[in-house]
Scaffold this active site. Structure first.
Site, PDB file in Angstrom:
ATOM      1  N   ASP A  40      31.189  35.864  34.703  1.00 53.26           N
ATOM      2  CA  ASP A  40      32.246  35.088  35.375  1.00 53.26           C
ATOM      3  C   ASP A  40      33.559  35.064  34.592  1.00 53.26           C
ATOM      4  OD1 ASP A  40      30.258  34.317  37.269  1.00 53.26           O
ATOM      5  OD2 ASP A  40      29.590  32.778  35.876  1.00 53.26           O
ATOM      6  N   GLU A 213      29.574  32.719  46.579  1.00 55.95           N
ATOM      7  CA  GLU A 213      30.154  31.871  45.543  1.00 55.95           C
ATOM      8  C   GLU A 213      31.331  32.539  44.845  1.00 55.95           C
ATOM      9  OE1 GLU A 213      26.829  31.112  42.964  1.00 55.95           O
ATOM     10  OE2 GLU A 213      26.805  33.124  42.158  1.00 55.95           O
TER      11      GLU A 213
END
Ligand SMILES: *[C@@H]1O[C@H](CO)[C@@H](O)[C@H](O)[C@H]1NC(C)=O
Ligand SMILES: *[C@@H]1O[C@H](CO)[C@@H](O)[C@H](O)[C@H]1NC(C)=O
Length: 342
Positions: A40, A213
């Site tokens: 991420d 997401e």
């Protein structure tokens, strides 16, 4: 692959050139120095030309480099003592989102644990972005809900005085938007709205729909029209080597677009991305690249090219959590949709 050929036959030349570009997806651009243990990532470029890379591990890892390609040097943790937020004892800090405004850096971080829905997002600030300079301000205070999980923040703003759009969300019912106060530290009171959701179930049996997401908003003008692109990660993020998802259900980067930053977002086939499972593939597994996701987008100054950065596993290295790598590719928006290009 089969789907691409069928639609190419049905829709003709335009789709077949898209199919061709997908088939020719280039490998990630080079990365030197410390490019490993990355999940991420969030990347910003400081006014002195230094690139800063934030990622999920060790209370949010900070690395710096003179260029997007590196060499990257690990600096330390963003919050060495952890967050002042407490959601559970074995909590972890995840998925940073960093931007610069009001002469300082802001970093949103998630406080969570795999499979846990009671997560929260906090915010920290720093004048320089360097390790050891961050002040934690705690939770932004977005209300929890059975519909979503409060992780994976992304702050979008077009100018200093513009309204901000704050995207968050994962699993459960997908990605939501709301806005923060003008100082970017607190929830602004707008009830979160669902903007991306995939209600279909993956091939591998699981008790929840496909994960949607990591929404990341980015605008780009194409042929005089300003589009707001919502890049997101779809599928299973993290697989052990002995427990890989069915091919196609592993993490991949998708996009939907709108003519407003608040949607409604649709995909290249015109399907709504909240109510019709819409989403157009930008980057999936190819060659040795496995499960790219956790992405962000940044304009590289000088060359003025748009870079899509992400984490991925290299099949020739391994699928363990600490083996995930930092990668990026350039995007070409000339068709109106982002296409990975060399
Ligand atoms: C490389 O960066 C990771 C965080 O991404 C960090 O955990 C690791 O210690 C760094 N390795 C070195 C040799 O600095
Ligand atoms: C929705 O989920 C299905 C099943 O996992 C997957 O095949 C498809 O690619 C997903 N679509 C989007 C837009 O994420």
């Amino acid at each position: 692959m089969l789907n691409l050929r069928v639609s190419a036959t049905v829709l003709g030349l335009i789709v077949s050139s898209t199919a061709l570009s997908i088939l020719q997806t280039p490998p990630p651009e080079p990365c030197t120095g410390n490019c490993t243990f990355i999940h991420d990532p969030s990347v910003v470029r400081r006014s002195d030309g230094t690139w800063l890379r934030f990622s999920t591990i060790g209370n949010i890892a900070i690395a710096t480099a003179p260029a997007l390609t590196g060499p990257w040097t690990y600096q330390g943790a963003l919050l060495p003592q952890g967050s002042t937020i407490r959601v559970r004892d074995d909590q972890e800090l995840w998925a940073p989102d960093v931007f610069f405004a009001n002469d300082q850096f802001y970093a949103y971080y998630s406080v969570s644990k795999s499979g846990f829905q009671g997560s929260d997002i906090g915010v920290a600030t720093s004048k320089t972005g360097d390790a050891g300079t961050w002040t934690d301000h705690g939770s932004v205070g977005v209300p929890k809900s059975a519909d979503y999980n409060v992780i994976d923040a992304n702050l979008f703003r077009e100018c200093d005085t513009c309204d901000n759009v704050w995207t968050f969300g994962s699993a459960w019912k997908g990605v939501y938007q709301t806005s923060l106060t003008k100082d970017y530290l607190k929830w602004g009171g707008e009830i979160p709205r669902q903007v991306l959701y995939n209600s279909s179930y993956p091939l591998k049996p699981q008790t929840f729909p496909s994960i949607t997401e990591g929404g990341f908003l980015f605008w780009w003008a194409v042929g005089g029209t300003k589009y707001y692109y919502n890049f997101f990660s779809s599928g299973a993020c993290c697989n052990a080597a002995d427990d890989l998802q069915a091919p196609g259900d592993e993490y991949k980067i998708m996009v939907c677009r709108a003519t407003s930053p608040t949607g409604p977002f649709t995909d290249a086939d015109g399907k709504n991305c909240a109510s019709e499972n819409g989403g157009t593939l930008v980057l999936g597994s190819h060659g040795n690249v496995y499960a790219p996701g956790g992405q962000g987008v940044i304009v590289e100054p000088g060359v003025n090219r748009v870079a899509l950065y992400y984490h991925y596993a290299d099949r020739s290295i391994g699928y363990a959590f600490d083996q995930f790598l930092f990668g990026f590719n350039y995007l070409d928006f000339s068709s109106g949709w982002p296409v990975v290009t060399s």
